[in-house]
Design a protein around this motif. Structure first.
Motif, PDB file in Angstrom:
ATOM      1  N   ALA A   1       0.811  -1.222   0.000  1.00 62.17           N
ATOM      2  CA  ALA A   1       0.000   0.000   0.000  1.00 62.17           C
ATOM      3  C   ALA A   1       0.842   1.270   0.000  1.00 62.17           C
ATOM      4  O   ALA A   1       0.508   2.250  -0.679  1.00 62.17           O
ATOM      5  CB  ALA A   1      -0.954  -0.004   1.194  1.00 62.17           C
ATOM      6  N   ILE A   2       1.910   1.287   0.762  1.00 58.53           N
ATOM      7  CA  ILE A   2       2.745   2.493   0.822  1.00 58.53           C
ATOM      8  C   ILE A   2       3.332   2.796  -0.560  1.00 58.53           C
ATOM      9  O   ILE A   2       3.224   3.921  -1.072  1.00 58.53           O
ATOM     10  CB  ILE A   2       3.870   2.324   1.852  1.00 58.53           C
ATOM     11  N   GLY A   3       3.952   1.828  -1.162  1.00 56.49           N
ATOM     12  CA  GLY A   3       4.553   2.034  -2.472  1.00 56.49           C
ATOM     13  C   GLY A   3       3.538   2.331  -3.554  1.00 56.49           C
ATOM     14  O   GLY A   3       3.825   3.061  -4.510  1.00 56.49           O
ATOM     15  N   ALA A   4       2.314   1.785  -3.398  1.00 59.04           N
ATOM     16  CA  ALA A   4       1.267   2.004  -4.393  1.00 59.04           C
ATOM     17  C   ALA A   4       0.590   3.356  -4.227  1.00 59.04           C
ATOM     18  O   ALA A   4      -0.170   3.786  -5.102  1.00 59.04           O
ATOM     19  CB  ALA A   4       0.229   0.889  -4.320  1.00 59.04           C
ATOM     20  N   GLY A   5       0.814   4.018  -3.091  1.00 58.09           N
ATOM     21  CA  GLY A   5       0.241   5.341  -2.873  1.00 58.09           C
ATOM     22  C   GLY A   5      -1.177   5.345  -2.337  1.00 58.09           C
ATOM     23  O   GLY A   5      -1.855   6.370  -2.412  1.00 58.09           O
ATOM     24  N   VAL A   6      -1.641   4.220  -1.770  1.00 53.12           N
ATOM     25  CA  VAL A   6      -3.018   4.147  -1.281  1.00 53.12           C
ATOM     26  C   VAL A   6      -3.102   4.013   0.231  1.00 53.12           C
ATOM     27  O   VAL A   6      -4.189   3.911   0.789  1.00 53.12           O
ATOM     28  CB  VAL A   6      -3.776   2.967  -1.935  1.00 53.12           C
ATOM     29  N   ALA A   7      -1.960   4.033   0.914  1.00 51.23           N
ATOM     30  CA  ALA A   7      -1.969   3.855   2.360  1.00 51.23           C
ATOM     31  C   ALA A   7      -2.366   5.123   3.091  1.00 51.23           C
ATOM     32  O   ALA A   7      -3.076   5.076   4.102  1.00 51.23           O
ATOM     33  CB  ALA A   7      -0.588   3.399   2.838  1.00 51.23           C
ATOM     34  N   LEU A   8      -1.931   6.277   2.567  1.00 52.80           N
ATOM     35  CA  LEU A   8      -2.082   7.546   3.252  1.00 52.80           C
ATOM     36  C   LEU A   8      -2.676   8.592   2.318  1.00 52.80           C
ATOM     37  O   LEU A   8      -2.776   8.388   1.107  1.00 52.80           O
ATOM     38  CB  LEU A   8      -0.710   8.029   3.759  1.00 52.80           C
ATOM     39  N   SER A   9      -3.051   9.732   2.895  1.00 49.78           N
ATOM     40  CA  SER A   9      -3.521  10.848   2.080  1.00 49.78           C
ATOM     41  C   SER A   9      -2.351  11.469   1.333  1.00 49.78           C
ATOM     42  O   SER A   9      -1.181  11.118   1.562  1.00 49.78           O
ATOM     43  CB  SER A   9      -4.182  11.898   2.964  1.00 49.78           C
ATOM     44  N   GLU A  10      -2.637  12.442   0.466  1.00 48.15           N
ATOM     45  CA  GLU A  10      -1.570  13.125  -0.248  1.00 48.15           C
ATOM     46  C   GLU A  10      -0.636  13.855   0.707  1.00 48.15           C
ATOM     47  O   GLU A  10       0.537  14.086   0.396  1.00 48.15           O
ATOM     48  CB  GLU A  10      -2.162  14.122  -1.252  1.00 48.15           C
ATOM     49  N   ALA A  11      -1.149  14.197   1.882  1.00 53.19           N
ATOM     50  CA  ALA A  11      -0.334  14.883   2.884  1.00 53.19           C
ATOM     51  C   ALA A  11       0.470  13.899   3.727  1.00 53.19           C
ATOM     52  O   ALA A  11       1.177  14.310   4.654  1.00 53.19           O
ATOM     53  CB  ALA A  11      -1.232  15.737   3.782  1.00 53.19           C
ATOM     54  N   GLY A  12       0.347  12.614   3.452  1.00 55.63           N
ATOM     55  CA  GLY A  12       1.085  11.607   4.194  1.00 55.63           C
ATOM     56  C   GLY A  12       0.483  11.246   5.528  1.00 55.63           C
ATOM     57  O   GLY A  12       1.182  10.768   6.427  1.00 55.63           O
ATOM     58  N   VAL A  13      -0.835  11.431   5.657  1.00 59.15           N
ATOM     59  CA  VAL A  13      -1.531  11.187   6.914  1.00 59.15           C
ATOM     60  C   VAL A  13      -2.513  10.029   6.746  1.00 59.15           C
ATOM     61  O   VAL A  13      -3.208   9.940   5.726  1.00 59.15           O
ATOM     62  CB  VAL A  13      -2.283  12.449   7.374  1.00 59.15           C
ATOM     63  N   ALA A  14      -2.577   9.164   7.753  1.00 63.17           N
ATOM     64  CA  ALA A  14      -3.569   8.091   7.725  1.00 63.17           C
ATOM     65  C   ALA A  14      -4.957   8.685   7.932  1.00 63.17           C
ATOM     66  O   ALA A  14      -5.173   9.465   8.860  1.00 63.17           O
ATOM     67  CB  ALA A  14      -3.270   7.062   8.802  1.00 63.17           C
ATOM     68  N   ARG A  15      -5.876   8.322   7.075  1.00 65.88           N
ATOM     69  CA  ARG A  15      -7.246   8.821   7.192  1.00 65.88           C
ATOM     70  C   ARG A  15      -8.127   7.788   7.895  1.00 65.88           C
ATOM     71  O   ARG A  15      -7.694   6.688   8.205  1.00 65.88           O
ATOM     72  CB  ARG A  15      -7.801   9.159   5.805  1.00 65.88           C
ATOM     73  N   ALA A  16      -9.372   8.180   8.122  1.00 64.71           N
ATOM     74  CA  ALA A  16     -10.330   7.280   8.760  1.00 64.71           C
ATOM     75  C   ALA A  16     -11.179   6.641   7.666  1.00 64.71           C
ATOM     76  O   ALA A  16     -12.233   7.147   7.303  1.00 64.71           O
ATOM     77  CB  ALA A  16     -11.198   8.048   9.754  1.00 64.71           C
ATOM     78  N   GLY A  17     -10.698   5.536   7.115  1.00 69.30           N
ATOM     79  CA  GLY A  17     -11.381   4.876   6.017  1.00 69.30           C
ATOM     80  C   GLY A  17     -12.507   3.991   6.487  1.00 69.30           C
ATOM     81  O   GLY A  17     -12.393   3.298   7.500  1.00 69.30           O
ATOM     82  N   MET A  18     -13.615   4.017   5.747  1.00 66.85           N
ATOM     83  CA  MET A  18     -14.758   3.167   6.060  1.00 66.85           C
ATOM     84  C   MET A  18     -15.027   2.204   4.888  1.00 66.85           C
ATOM     85  O   MET A  18     -14.413   1.180   4.780  1.00 66.85           O
ATOM     86  CB  MET A  18     -15.994   4.020   6.375  1.00 66.85           C
ATOM     87  N   GLY A  19     -15.932   2.577   3.996  1.00 67.82           N
ATOM     88  CA  GLY A  19     -16.265   1.703   2.883  1.00 67.82           C
ATOM     89  C   GLY A  19     -15.275   1.834   1.740  1.00 67.82           C
ATOM     90  O   GLY A  19     -14.541   2.822   1.621  1.00 67.82           O
ATOM     91  N   VAL A  20     -15.269   0.836   0.842  1.00 68.33           N
ATOM     92  CA  VAL A  20     -14.359   0.842  -0.307  1.00 68.33           C
ATOM     93  C   VAL A  20     -14.958   0.004  -1.424  1.00 68.33           C
ATOM     94  O   VAL A  20     -15.714  -0.943  -1.180  1.00 68.33           O
ATOM     95  CB  VAL A  20     -12.964   0.290   0.093  1.00 68.33           C
ATOM     96  N   ASP A  21     -14.635   0.371  -2.660  1.00 66.06           N
ATOM     97  CA  ASP A  21     -15.033  -0.432  -3.815  1.00 66.06           C
ATOM     98  C   ASP A  21     -13.981  -0.265  -4.896  1.00 66.06           C
ATOM     99  O   ASP A  21     -13.214   0.707  -4.907  1.00 66.06           O
ATOM    100  CB  ASP A  21     -16.409  -0.013  -4.330  1.00 66.06           C
ATOM    101  N   ALA A  22     -13.953  -1.224  -5.834  1.00 70.89           N
ATOM    102  CA  ALA A  22     -12.971  -1.207  -6.909  1.00 70.89           C
ATOM    103  C   ALA A  22     -13.639  -1.534  -8.233  1.00 70.89           C
ATOM    104  O   ALA A  22     -14.445  -2.465  -8.316  1.00 70.89           O
ATOM    105  CB  ALA A  22     -11.858  -2.217  -6.631  1.00 70.89           C
ATOM    106  N   VAL A  23     -13.308  -0.763  -9.278  1.00 72.24           N
ATOM    107  CA  VAL A  23     -13.825  -1.010 -10.618  1.00 72.24           C
ATOM    108  C   VAL A  23     -12.971  -0.232 -11.614  1.00 72.24           C
ATOM    109  O   VAL A  23     -12.253   0.709 -11.243  1.00 72.24           O
ATOM    110  CB  VAL A  23     -15.321  -0.596 -10.722  1.00 72.24           C
ATOM    111  N   ASP A  24     -13.041  -0.607 -12.869  1.00 69.88           N
ATOM    112  CA  ASP A  24     -12.414   0.164 -13.947  1.00 69.88           C
ATOM    113  C   ASP A  24     -13.410   1.232 -14.370  1.00 69.88           C
ATOM    114  O   ASP A  24     -14.307   0.981 -15.163  1.00 69.88           O
ATOM    115  CB  ASP A  24     -12.077  -0.759 -15.118  1.00 69.88           C
TER     116      ASP A  24
END
Length: 561
Positions: A285-308
């Motif tokens: 996740a860190i290397g992929a850029g999805v672990a943190l916000s653009e500011a480098g801060v962990a957010r409070a994530g709830m729901g998620v979905d994935a699609v093209d």
């Protein structure tokens, strides 16, 4: 989940302008909850002690309990706290009677009392009947579908109780052996005995944030094929005691044919577990850029979905976050890296003050471009005392995909969707079999909602169902790709999980716009084998069976109610 006061008035003002689409008519949804017969009301047991689990609500699981071709729904329920009394509470199972829903919970085997949070449905024993797993506080349950709307609790025999504070779950075949495995997210190490006193004003108790408690590792159960599962979390490299997972999604983010896992964490970095193909996973996740916000801060994530969502051939991610954090829209760049497009779009601007739990991609107007729905509601019932611009009940949001990676915030023509809700779970399904996608939404300590899609039936549609043979019976993990005239190749994956503590229907809905037929359908089954059909006319539900091609087609009467 925690509030942030870091945003300035200037930033709020900068995000105030939202571009509205000029050409498309506003989406039309009707609140048919009462008319359809849904009377479920969620119980969280709150009585003034401000116990943390009371804030996170519960989800809804959409699946066909009796294989009659009509989507049924299970509303997960919580409970009263020990010693508090109150009427007995259970989940609510609603059978679809060709457009109306009736409560068939009593005697179904699902009428057990527990502090439920979420669920996931899948045919774990490949017998043709979809089973359901319910997550809960201190003990999950696996219910085997016996047919005829009856279920048996096989938790103990299967070995999947998974104690702790469980939230979202999903079924997937991570090792492609033809059997569905089970991934369960956990939240924090909370119990009545270790409940902490948290306060905002120094005097009255408030709901604690998850930072007050230790996290809990997710669990991966491997299906042994004999009705039993084994806990392979450690062997698979998924032990993660810092995790505070609320949402989970399955996706093949790197296109290697293996299903990866995404976990939306609350105040901890998100996880993207890449499937190595040897029974193990690694967090990228860190290397992929999805672990943190653009500011480098962990957010409070709830729901998620994935699609093209942009026709790139790669799955991207949408994540619901806390108020003052914006939703995230991570675009898959195809290089192993994602870029958050939300801050530069209507999604970021209009979700700045909302707290999003359930969220998903779905093509509500059937124009071939996946849109986004967000179910919103705060966790603090007194939040307006602290932040005047943030409310407890919040309106749901709908974002229309306008192409070229762009989304517009749109105003649905529906009184229910314009009403503020304390929403939690959300799932989509064509509950009335008219070809377009409707929505189920749950609320915390409140009534569930069913919104029927009344959009004009000008666009054509193709719905696809899969039946595996050497692959798992539901075809979960299969990639279905249409070949359209002109070379366009829209695709989707048959999946469980996604959104928040909920599951949408397994059937895939492809909006075709003005297109009246497809040249072919290619299915790549979880085992990697591909099959291609001939031409298929639009406005049908097509069932594809592994090794047999088109098993049957059923016409869709567009515009029927």
């Amino acid at each position: 989940m925690r509030p942030s006061l870091a945003l300035t008035t200037a930033l709020l003002a900068a995000f105030a302008v939202v571009r509205m689409p000029a050409a498309a008519p506003p989406p039309a949804f009707t609140d048919v909850t009462a008319a359809a017969g849904v009377t479920f009301v969620h119980t969280n047991g709150a009585f003034g002690k401000k116990y943390l689990p009371e804030t996170i609500g519960s989800g809804v699981v959409v699946f066909d309990i009796d294989a009659d071709g009509w989507n049924d729904a299970l509303f997960v329920n919580s409970a009263h706290w020990p010693g508090r009394g109150g009427a007995r509470t259970t989940a609510a199972l609603y059978k679809n009677n060709r457009g109306s829903l009736s409560d068939v919970t009593k005697g179904s085997g699902l009428d057990v009392e527990l502090y439920g949070i979420g669920g996931a449905a899948g045919d774990f024993d490949n017998d043709g009947q979809v089973d359901v797993y319910v997550t809960a506080l201190s003990g999950n349950r696996l219910f085997r579908n016996l047919g005829g709307g009856k279920f048996a609790d096989v938790t103990k025999a299967a070995g999947v109780a998974s104690g702790g504070f469980s939230t979202s779950a999903l079924w997937f075949d991570y090792d492609t052996d033809g059997r569905l495995d089970l991934f369960v997210a956990h939240y924090v190490d909370w119990s009545i005995e270790n409940d902490l006193f948290c306060t905002i004003d120094g005097k009255n108790k408030s709901y604690c944030t998850p930072e007050s408690y230790k996290g809990q590792s997710p669990t991966l159960f491997h299906n042994r094929g004999n009705g039993r599962f084994e806990d392979v979390t450690k062997a698979a490299g998924l032990v993660d005691p810092a995790s505070k997972g609320l949402g989970v999604a399955m996706l093949d983010y790197d296109g290697d044919g293996r299903m990866d896992l995404f976990v939306a964490n609350d105040t901890e970095p998100n996880r993207l577990f890449r499937n190595r193909g040897n029974g193990t996973f690694v967090d990228v996740a860190i290397g992929a850029g999805v672990a943190l916000s653009e500011a480098g801060v962990a957010r409070a994530g709830m729901g998620v979905d994935a699609v093209d969502y942009d026709g790139s051939g790669r799955p991207s991610l949408v994540i619901g976050n806390f108020s003052n954090e914006m939703m995230a829209l991570y675009h898959n760049e195809g290089t192993g890296i994602f870029i958050d497009e939300a801050p530069r779009s209507a999604i970021g601007r209009t979700s700045l003050l909302t707290l999003t739990f359930g969220c998903f991609f779905f093509d509500y107007d059937l124009d071939g471009r996946p849109d986004i729905f967000a179910a919103n509601g705060h966790v603090a019932d007194d939040i307006e005392r602290l932040q005047s611009r943030v409310t407890y009940a919040q309106r749901p949001q709908l974002f229309r995909n306008v192409g070229k990676k762009g989304f517009d915030a749109v105003e649905p023509r529906a009184a229910g969707l314009q009403q503020p809700l304390v929403a939690r779970g959300a799932a989509y399904a064509d509950y009335d079999n008219d070809g377009d996608l409707d929505m189920f939404v749950t609320t915390n300590r409140g009534p569930a909602r069913l919104f029927r899609n009344n959009s004009e039936p000008a666009s054509h549609v193709l719905r696809v169902q899969t039946i595996g043979t050497s692959s798992n019976r539901d075809g979960i993990g299969a990639r279905v790709e249409l070949q359209l005239a002109g070379g366009s190749k829209p695709w989707q994956v048959v999946k469980t999980g996604s959104s928040y503590a909920s599951q949408s229907e397994l059937a895939l809905t492809f909006g075709l716009g003005a297109v009246t037929s497809v040249n072919s359908i290619r299915v790549t089954w979880p085992n990697g084998k591909s099959e291609v059909t001939g031409a298929i006319k639009a406005d049908q539900t097509v069932t594809l069976k592994e090794g047999a091609g088109v098993l049957r087609t059923v016409p869709i009467q567009r515009g029927t109610r």
